[in-house]
Design an enzyme around this catalytic site. Sequence first.
Site, short mmCIF file in Angstrom:
data_model
loop_
_atom_site.label_atom_id
_atom_site.label_comp_id
_atom_site.label_asym_id
_atom_site.label_seq_id
_atom_site.Cartn_x
_atom_site.Cartn_y
_atom_site.Cartn_z
N ASP A 114 33.60 41.85 1.36
CA ASP A 114 32.70 42.54 0.43
C ASP A 114 32.48 43.98 0.87
O ASP A 114 31.37 44.49 0.84
CB ASP A 114 31.36 41.80 0.33
CG ASP A 114 30.54 42.25 -0.88
OD1 ASP A 114 31.13 42.86 -1.79
OD2 ASP A 114 29.33 42.00 -0.91
N GLY A 138 11.96 46.17 1.89
CA GLY A 138 12.66 45.95 0.64
C GLY A 138 12.84 44.47 0.37
O GLY A 138 12.59 43.63 1.25
N GLU A 139 13.26 44.18 -0.84
CA GLU A 139 13.43 42.78 -1.22
C GLU A 139 14.54 42.68 -2.25
O GLU A 139 14.69 43.55 -3.10
CB GLU A 139 12.13 42.23 -1.81
CG GLU A 139 12.21 40.76 -2.17
CD GLU A 139 10.85 40.20 -2.60
OE1 GLU A 139 10.79 39.00 -2.89
OE2 GLU A 139 9.87 40.98 -2.62
N GLY A 140 15.34 41.64 -2.15
CA GLY A 140 16.42 41.44 -3.10
C GLY A 140 16.79 39.99 -3.20
O GLY A 140 16.02 39.10 -2.82
N GLY A 141 18.00 39.73 -3.71
CA GLY A 141 18.42 38.37 -3.97
C GLY A 141 18.58 37.53 -2.72
O GLY A 141 18.44 36.30 -2.76
N MET A 142 18.88 38.16 -1.58
CA MET A 142 19.10 37.41 -0.36
C MET A 142 17.79 37.06 0.35
O MET A 142 17.70 36.06 1.04
CB MET A 142 19.99 38.21 0.61
CG MET A 142 21.41 38.42 0.10
SD MET A 142 22.29 36.88 -0.13
CE MET A 142 22.36 36.29 1.55
N VAL A 171 13.38 42.19 3.71
CA VAL A 171 13.63 42.90 4.96
C VAL A 171 12.33 43.56 5.42
O VAL A 171 11.65 44.22 4.64
CB VAL A 171 14.72 43.97 4.79
CG1 VAL A 171 14.95 44.72 6.09
CG2 VAL A 171 16.01 43.33 4.33
#
Length: 781
Positions: free
Chosen positions: A157, A43-47, A50
Amino acid sequence: MRALYDLLTGGTPENPPPDAPDAPTRELIPARMAHYRLLHKLGEGGMGVVYAARDERLGRTVALKTMAAVGRDESTRKRFWREARAAASVNHPNICQIYEIGEDAGELFIAMELLEGEVLAERLHRGAMSTADALPVARGILAALSALHSRGLVHRDLKPSNVFLTAHGVKLLDFGLARPGIERTLSGASDVTRSGLILGTPRYMAPEQTAGEMVDPRTDLFAAGAILFEMLAGRPAFAGRTIAEIVHATRYEHPPALVGSPGVAAVDRVLRRALAKRPADRPASADEMAAELSAVHDTGGSAPVLARALTRLVILPFRVLRPDPEIDFLAFSLADAIAGSLSGSGSLVVRSSAVAARFAKETPDLKALAAEADVDRVVIGALLRSGDQLRATVQLVEAPDGTLVASHTVQSSMGDLFGLQDDIASRLATALAMPLAGTATPPSPLPGEPHPPHNPLAYELYLRANELARTYEGLPRARDLYEQVLALDPGFAPAWAHLGRAYRVIGKFVEESPGSEARAEDAFRRALAIDPRLAIAHKFYANLEDDIGQTEHALRRLLEQATRQPNDPELFAGLVHACRYCGLYDESIAAHAEARRLDPNVPTGVEQTLLLAGAFERLLAIELPALIAGADDGIRVIALGLSGRREEARRKLQAMRQPSRTGLFQAWIEYLELWLNGDGDGMIAHSWSPGALTIQNDPEAIFQDGLLYCDAGKHDEGMKHLRRGVDKGYFAARTLAWRQFDALRGRADFEALLADAEAGRQRALAAFREAGGERVLGVAA
């Protein structure tokens, strides 16, 4: 497993089965990072990204997360290393283990354990969880928080997407690490419609966090409470369509009470503390909150117990569209009557007319109503008369957004006001039942609903009397009207109940009225002979029983009714009073918590309980709801005086002189002033109860006099009052241990007094247990 990486990155997993017919061409990925062989992208996101990776040194498969968002800024990188090392130092079964924090070719990465299961956010998409399923998850979260907090870390969080459910229990994720700036999210207009942000962090942020104030472990407990509420209710604790609405709800609104079983109610009491607006009112630690949840024992049997959120309703005074003295009395009284008809529903709690009166405006402020009155449904009505015909229009709307749920117009003759009320109440009950029960079937008759009067004129007079009975000044005239009602229709039980209240209150606070207590008791008995389940008759009768020394009867009466109608906050407010008279202070405080769980604005008199329990600081720290602010200033004056803060007490007493009050109230102020000045002789000479008002016979008032006399050094006079108070059923044994009574210790009469007070308290405690008080209030007496 995929859900883990979805939540870590905010993106979509990208490892479809290779044999899927529509599988996209696999993206090329780096072969290695440090000593990890990258297997495939998850997966991939703002951080960052992975990957599933193989640790070639230790021969294990891990989740490896790159931290591209940290960037090249040196200060940001240092903070990341500092927080990451602290996070990696925590080793706990309920925390996703971080194996390594490293750097390869200038790019930071984290290697962590690979998990199998699903994220809590995905589980919640399938609906609410039973208490049996939700409580272990909550305890796992709290165990993880305890480990974090013991290391000086605050998660900051916590949310369902950071809670992973495995076959072996909960795993908490993503703590103490660098994250996108929440502060920018809350203030940036361009971000307010991004669903990932709206449904993520803001829903679980404590009020101090949304205000940019200092956070501590109790901030995480607020988030844990919000998550537990959502697990049980199947809906967020704080609703809103935008971040601004969610933050407003978090700061000013309360989630509805949860019902379903005694266990659900007990869990909800823990939630009330965790979701308190002030950190000081929350549990002191994760361990304390976990212990409170572990003490909950659900008695629902083997079947899973599901909670349901109460719908909180207020019926605003009807607006009379054209000035008309013939129907002005209906503005409040018709709303009251409809509220009475709806009270008692298993999934509904109806706010009092005192709450509604504050918002009696042509255009009510629904946002303020939702926050201050703590409601999510509002009934707005209007009346118009034409000759003998009366037309009523009602709307049921959601608060705070004003969405129209249902509307209805009904017309009847002035001679059939009960039919008008019954029609409106039935339509509202049906409209409320559909979303609550998921069915359009009209509800069955509600328990305690008043029987129709046999005489239309009697009902009109009854409504007029109810309007007058809202003030002390109007009570004598209301009493006369109730008597006229019953002359016309002696079988109308609610009129007997209200007449009994009028007799009692007039004789106690308003004017000399010989025999008022006996007449009140007779009226209550007549009401209950006609309708044994009439809740208002039981409430009013219990108040009288406390006054006349029948505290044990009052206790049993209220507990029996609370078992039948567990959603009635007024019954629990009555228990605050009855338990205190019995000397059961802890139980009185628990009744207050239950009343406020159902209605955060209901007056309970718990301040008097805290006073008698010697909890002065706790009493003075209470922030009275806006709807009843100033109601207990006399008690606060006494608490300040007994705490040695006499100047503060004098200032508060001076402020009490400003409002226009009854003669009794003014005399009480003068009496307190003499006490603050230490003028015991003046207190003895001063009669703070003018005339022959029955408050002079109230055992609580008598005992409190004895306390103040002893504090002023008049111990013999004090002893007389203490003995009268105990003899009349005020069993304040714990209070008699105070230093104010030290001069009496060793005296035979005082030792006998102590023994009698404790014996009375023990009898009351036995009655409390026999009547199911421990189950009703969720306490071990």
